[in-house]
Design a protein around this motif. Structure first.
Motif, PDB file in Angstrom:
ATOM      1  N   ASP A   1     -11.891  10.717 -13.274  1.00  0.00           N
ATOM      2  CA  ASP A   1     -13.212  10.090 -13.398  1.00  0.00           C
ATOM      3  C   ASP A   1     -13.088   8.584 -13.589  1.00  0.00           C
ATOM      4  OD1 ASP A   1     -14.617  12.444 -13.135  1.00  0.00           O
ATOM      5  OD2 ASP A   1     -14.839  12.768 -15.297  1.00  0.00           O
ATOM      6  N   GLY A   2     -13.811   7.842 -12.765  1.00  0.00           N
ATOM      7  CA  GLY A   2     -13.846   6.392 -12.870  1.00  0.00           C
ATOM      8  C   GLY A   2     -12.779   5.670 -12.064  1.00  0.00           C
ATOM      9  N   ALA A   3     -11.884   6.406 -11.398  1.00  0.00           N
ATOM     10  CA  ALA A   3     -10.802   5.768 -10.646  1.00  0.00           C
ATOM     11  C   ALA A   3     -11.355   4.918  -9.509  1.00  0.00           C
ATOM     12  CB  ALA A   3      -9.851   6.817 -10.092  1.00  0.00           C
ATOM     13  N   ILE A   4     -10.828   3.688  -9.396  1.00  0.00           N
ATOM     14  CA  ILE A   4     -11.222   2.813  -8.285  1.00  0.00           C
ATOM     15  C   ILE A   4     -10.022   2.417  -7.430  1.00  0.00           C
ATOM     16  CG2 ILE A   4     -13.334   1.936  -9.318  1.00  0.00           C
ATOM     17  CD1 ILE A   4     -11.794  -0.543 -10.212  1.00  0.00           C
ATOM     18  N   GLY A   5      -8.825   2.669  -7.933  1.00  0.00           N
ATOM     19  CA  GLY A   5      -7.633   2.360  -7.151  1.00  0.00           C
ATOM     20  C   GLY A   5      -6.394   2.959  -7.797  1.00  0.00           C
ATOM     21  N   ALA A   6      -5.455   3.370  -6.941  1.00  0.00           N
ATOM     22  CA  ALA A   6      -4.219   3.985  -7.432  1.00  0.00           C
ATOM     23  C   ALA A   6      -3.059   3.550  -6.546  1.00  0.00           C
ATOM     24  CB  ALA A   6      -4.341   5.507  -7.421  1.00  0.00           C
ATOM     25  N   ALA A   7      -1.885   3.444  -7.160  1.00  0.00           N
ATOM     26  CA  ALA A   7      -0.687   3.086  -6.397  1.00  0.00           C
ATOM     27  C   ALA A   7       0.540   3.669  -7.079  1.00  0.00           C
ATOM     28  CB  ALA A   7      -0.548   1.573  -6.290  1.00  0.00           C
ATOM     29  N   VAL A   8       1.548   3.923  -6.260  1.00  0.00           N
ATOM     30  CA  VAL A   8       2.885   4.237  -6.756  1.00  0.00           C
ATOM     31  C   VAL A   8       3.738   3.055  -6.315  1.00  0.00           C
ATOM     32  CG1 VAL A   8       4.844   5.806  -6.653  1.00  0.00           C
ATOM     33  CG2 VAL A   8       2.521   6.723  -6.581  1.00  0.00           C
ATOM     34  N   VAL A   9       4.390   2.405  -7.292  1.00  0.00           N
ATOM     35  CA  VAL A   9       5.037   1.120  -7.041  1.00  0.00           C
ATOM     36  C   VAL A   9       6.506   1.161  -7.437  1.00  0.00           C
ATOM     37  CG1 VAL A   9       4.918  -1.360  -7.537  1.00  0.00           C
ATOM     38  CG2 VAL A   9       2.823   0.010  -7.568  1.00  0.00           C
ATOM     39  N   ASP A  10       7.336   0.540  -6.622  1.00  0.00           N
ATOM     40  CA  ASP A  10       8.757   0.332  -6.922  1.00  0.00           C
ATOM     41  C   ASP A  10       8.862  -1.005  -7.653  1.00  0.00           C
ATOM     42  OD1 ASP A  10      11.435  -0.407  -6.919  1.00  0.00           O
ATOM     43  OD2 ASP A  10      11.757   0.063  -4.809  1.00  0.00           O
ATOM     44  N   TYR A  11       9.190  -0.984  -8.956  1.00  0.00           N
ATOM     45  CA  TYR A  11       9.208  -2.247  -9.687  1.00  0.00           C
ATOM     46  C   TYR A  11      10.481  -3.050  -9.471  1.00  0.00           C
ATOM     47  CZ  TYR A  11      11.483   0.096 -13.744  1.00  0.00           C
ATOM     48  OH  TYR A  11      12.315   0.801 -14.581  1.00  0.00           O
ATOM     49  N   ASN A  12      11.439  -2.532  -8.743  1.00  0.00           N
ATOM     50  CA  ASN A  12      12.594  -3.344  -8.367  1.00  0.00           C
ATOM     51  C   ASN A  12      12.219  -4.318  -7.252  1.00  0.00           C
ATOM     52  OD1 ASN A  12      14.606  -2.180 -10.145  1.00  0.00           O
ATOM     53  ND2 ASN A  12      14.363  -0.340  -8.920  1.00  0.00           N
ATOM     54  N   SER A  13      11.408  -3.848  -6.309  1.00  0.00           N
ATOM     55  CA  SER A  13      11.019  -4.694  -5.182  1.00  0.00           C
ATOM     56  C   SER A  13       9.600  -5.253  -5.326  1.00  0.00           C
ATOM     57  CB  SER A  13      11.091  -3.895  -3.876  1.00  0.00           C
ATOM     58  OG  SER A  13      10.084  -2.897  -3.843  1.00  0.00           O
ATOM     59  N   GLY A  14       8.770  -4.614  -6.129  1.00  0.00           N
ATOM     60  CA  GLY A  14       7.373  -5.014  -6.253  1.00  0.00           C
ATOM     61  C   GLY A  14       6.487  -4.459  -5.160  1.00  0.00           C
TER      62      GLY A  14
ATOM     63  N   GLY B   1       2.792   3.606  -1.887  1.00  0.00           N
ATOM     64  CA  GLY B   1       1.547   4.154  -1.382  1.00  0.00           C
ATOM     65  C   GLY B   1       0.391   3.655  -2.221  1.00  0.00           C
ATOM     66  N   THR B   2      -0.758   3.495  -1.592  1.00  0.00           N
ATOM     67  CA  THR B   2      -1.966   3.059  -2.296  1.00  0.00           C
ATOM     68  C   THR B   2      -3.153   3.880  -1.805  1.00  0.00           C
ATOM     69  OG1 THR B   2      -2.508   1.351  -0.648  1.00  0.00           O
ATOM     70  CG2 THR B   2      -1.154   0.666  -2.536  1.00  0.00           C
ATOM     71  N   LEU B   3      -4.132   3.976  -2.666  1.00  0.00           N
ATOM     72  CA  LEU B   3      -5.368   4.668  -2.323  1.00  0.00           C
ATOM     73  C   LEU B   3      -6.450   4.065  -3.195  1.00  0.00           C
ATOM     74  CD1 LEU B   3      -6.393   6.998  -0.526  1.00  0.00           C
ATOM     75  CD2 LEU B   3      -5.948   8.541  -2.424  1.00  0.00           C
ATOM     76  N   GLY B   4      -7.566   3.672  -2.595  1.00  0.00           N
ATOM     77  CA  GLY B   4      -8.609   3.066  -3.405  1.00  0.00           C
ATOM     78  C   GLY B   4      -9.946   3.051  -2.733  1.00  0.00           C
ATOM     79  N   SER B   5     -10.969   2.886  -3.567  1.00  0.00           N
ATOM     80  CA  SER B   5     -12.335   2.891  -3.064  1.00  0.00           C
ATOM     81  C   SER B   5     -13.042   1.575  -3.327  1.00  0.00           C
ATOM     82  CB  SER B   5     -13.106   4.037  -3.728  1.00  0.00           C
ATOM     83  OG  SER B   5     -13.137   3.864  -5.128  1.00  0.00           O
ATOM     84  N   SER B   6     -12.321   0.558  -3.795  1.00  0.00           N
ATOM     85  CA  SER B   6     -12.941  -0.712  -4.130  1.00  0.00           C
ATOM     86  C   SER B   6     -12.499  -1.797  -3.147  1.00  0.00           C
ATOM     87  CB  SER B   6     -12.551  -1.118  -5.554  1.00  0.00           C
ATOM     88  OG  SER B   6     -13.012  -2.422  -5.833  1.00  0.00           O
ATOM     89  N   LYS B   7     -13.459  -2.473  -2.581  1.00  0.00           N
ATOM     90  CA  LYS B   7     -13.161  -3.586  -1.665  1.00  0.00           C
ATOM     91  C   LYS B   7     -12.654  -4.803  -2.431  1.00  0.00           C
ATOM     92  CE  LYS B   7     -14.991  -1.749   2.167  1.00  0.00           C
ATOM     93  NZ  LYS B   7     -14.250  -0.575   2.484  1.00  0.00           N
ATOM     94  N   SER B   8     -13.009  -4.908  -3.710  1.00  0.00           N
ATOM     95  CA  SER B   8     -12.648  -6.086  -4.502  1.00  0.00           C
ATOM     96  C   SER B   8     -11.274  -5.968  -5.160  1.00  0.00           C
ATOM     97  CB  SER B   8     -13.706  -6.329  -5.580  1.00  0.00           C
ATOM     98  OG  SER B   8     -13.734  -5.241  -6.484  1.00  0.00           O
TER      99      SER B   8
END
Length: 123
Positions: free
Chosen positions: A15-28, A32-39
């Motif tokens: 509930d309330g999710a506007i964006g999600a990502a799985v990130v490799d913090y070694n490379s930045g 993958g990303t998924l989101g519903s916000s243009k901003s």
């Protein structure tokens, strides 16, 4: 459908999710990303939050703290941003990133659900 896709869809079902990502913090880089916000540019957010994770890990090392980060929470006036590093061999070097609309989200429930998603993630 890959486990990564399932995990991101599960994050966006919170509930309330506007964006999600799985990130490799070694490379930045976002795996993958998924989101519903243009901003909300999830590529920019992934790179920026990589710096947050790296800074916290460096600080913990300098302080001699041997604990693991459960999550990092950034609160804005209208949003919550939750960063949850993936621990264990199956996802070492990754973190889950979830942006939430503060008016629609239940932060405690979102953190609990993100923990479950992290535990089931395999890359």
């Amino acid at each position: 459908m890959s486990d990564l896709d399932v995990s991101m869809k599960d994050m966006m079902a919170i509930d309330g999710a506007i964006g999600a990502a799985v990130v490799d913090y070694n490379s930045g880089m976002a795996l993958g990303t998924l989101g519903s916000s243009k901003s909300l540019d999830l590529q920019v957010a992934s790179a920026g939050n990589t710096e947050v994770v790296r800074a916290k890990l460096r600080t913990m090392e300098q302080l001699g703290i041997k604990e693991e980060i459960e999550d990092i929470l950034i609160t804005l006036s209208g949003q919550y941003h939750v960063i949850r590093p993936v621990t264990g061999r199956k996802g070492k070097g990754l973190f889950l990133y979830l942006a939430l609309d503060r008016g629609r989200a239940n932060l405690a429930l979102a953190r609990h659900r993100l923990k479950q998603i992290k535990e089931n993630l395999t890359i």
